[in-house]
Scaffold this active site. Structure first.
Site, PDB file in Angstrom:
ATOM      1  N   TYR A 161      -6.955   2.679  -5.363  1.00  0.00           N
ATOM      2  CA  TYR A 161      -6.758   2.442  -4.124  1.00  0.00           C
ATOM      3  C   TYR A 161      -6.997   0.907  -3.805  1.00  0.00           C
ATOM      4  O   TYR A 161      -6.242   0.020  -3.400  1.00  0.00           O
ATOM      5  CB  TYR A 161      -7.705   3.233  -3.003  1.00  0.00           C
ATOM      6  CG  TYR A 161      -6.817   4.522  -2.607  1.00  0.00           C
ATOM      7  CD1 TYR A 161      -5.872   5.139  -3.288  1.00  0.00           C
ATOM      8  CD2 TYR A 161      -7.215   4.957  -1.360  1.00  0.00           C
ATOM      9  CE1 TYR A 161      -5.347   6.177  -2.710  1.00  0.00           C
ATOM     10  CE2 TYR A 161      -6.583   6.018  -0.778  1.00  0.00           C
ATOM     11  CZ  TYR A 161      -5.554   6.610  -1.239  1.00  0.00           C
ATOM     12  OH  TYR A 161      -4.843   7.736  -0.890  1.00  0.00           O
ATOM     13  N   GLU A 168      -0.903  -5.449  -2.472  1.00  0.00           N
ATOM     14  CA  GLU A 168      -0.401  -5.646  -1.344  1.00  0.00           C
ATOM     15  C   GLU A 168      -0.754  -6.462  -0.771  1.00  0.00           C
ATOM     16  O   GLU A 168       0.252  -7.609  -0.102  1.00  0.00           O
ATOM     17  CB  GLU A 168      -0.638  -4.124  -0.349  1.00  0.00           C
ATOM     18  CG  GLU A 168      -0.092  -2.833  -0.919  1.00  0.00           C
ATOM     19  CD  GLU A 168      -0.846  -1.673  -0.289  1.00  0.00           C
ATOM     20  OE1 GLU A 168      -1.109  -1.815   0.880  1.00  0.00           O
ATOM     21  OE2 GLU A 168      -0.786  -0.362  -0.839  1.00  0.00           O
TER      22      GLU A 168
END
Length: 243
Positions: A161, A168
């Site tokens: 994560y 991102e």
């Protein structure tokens, strides 16, 4: 009364089978799709020559598969909203739309997003996460659940994560640098709609949303991990004590 109740039971069974069949097919296809994307990443960086990578970018090499399988995740929002799965609709919506924003609104929208160092980082984290996640869902539908799959589902996120979010955000950063000096996707006054829109500002708004939303998602997964793996550990310990 018995006559009235029997049609209801017979009608509910096919519906359950259809829904389960649909969910299994969707998850199985996603496992295959993200496995292919992972293969493309390995092939691009480890098996191909530098000359090959000089001729084609990672995005051009993986573009079709990423667009298809990442955007197909929008279906999960509908599945959660209509109660076909037990996922939290709000968390699912943020997870799906944030990634769709990276693919459509960042990488596809800007030339800098396509060459961001965050792209391979994000794709690697996404691919491994999705193979495990969709595999977990597919096996759960079949009532086949090896403990290793459960362990990976609720453990690998600890590293993947943050890695995925880093990738991102790097994509967003490379895109905003381009949007800052170009009017891509922006509307400036005057125009026939009498409205203004700044793509540059939107990118920063989304990036800033990661600050309050990512910790919630991350902590939610830790809570799920404690609930699932903690229960399994206690049961196994209890079995050992009984024996």
């Amino acid at each position: 009364m018995a006559t009235k109740s029997s049609p209801v039971k017979s009608a509910s069974k096919p519906q359950g089978v259809v829904v389960k069949g649909y969910l299994f097919l969707y998850n199985a296809v996603q496992v295959a799709g993200w496995s292919y994307i992972l293969f493309q990443l390995v092939n691009y960086y480890l098996l191909q020559s530098p000359q090959f990578r000089a001729q084609i970018t990672l995005w051009d090499y993986t573009r079709f598969a990423v667009i298809v399988f990442q955007n197909a995740a929008f279906v999960e929002i509908l599945n959660a909203a209509f109660g076909l799965v037990k996922s939290n609709p709000v968390i699912t919506t943020f997870q799906v739309l944030s990634r769709m924003m990276v693919v459509i609104g960042v990488v596809m929208a800007t030339p800098t997003g396509k060459v961001s160092p965050g792209l391979p980082i994000a794709l690697l984290a996404w691919a491994i996460t999705e193979i495990i996640r969709y595999g977990y869902y597919a096996l759960n539908i079949l009532n086949i659940m090896p403990y290793i799959v459960v362990f990976l589902r609720y453990t690998t996120f600890i590293a993947l994560y943050p890695i995925g979010v880093t990738g991102e955000l790097l994509c967003f950063w490379w895109a905003q640098s381009y949007a800052k000096t170009n009017t891509v996707w922006s509307w400036e006054m005057p125009n026939k709609w009498n409205a203004t829109f700044s793509y540059f500002a939107l990118l920063w708004i989304v990036m800033l949303l990661y600050i309050p939303l990512f910790p919630q998602m991350y902590l939610h997964m830790f809570a799920q991990r404690k609930k699932i793996l903690g229960g399994n550990v206690s049961k196994s310990q209890g079995t050992k004590k009984t024996n």
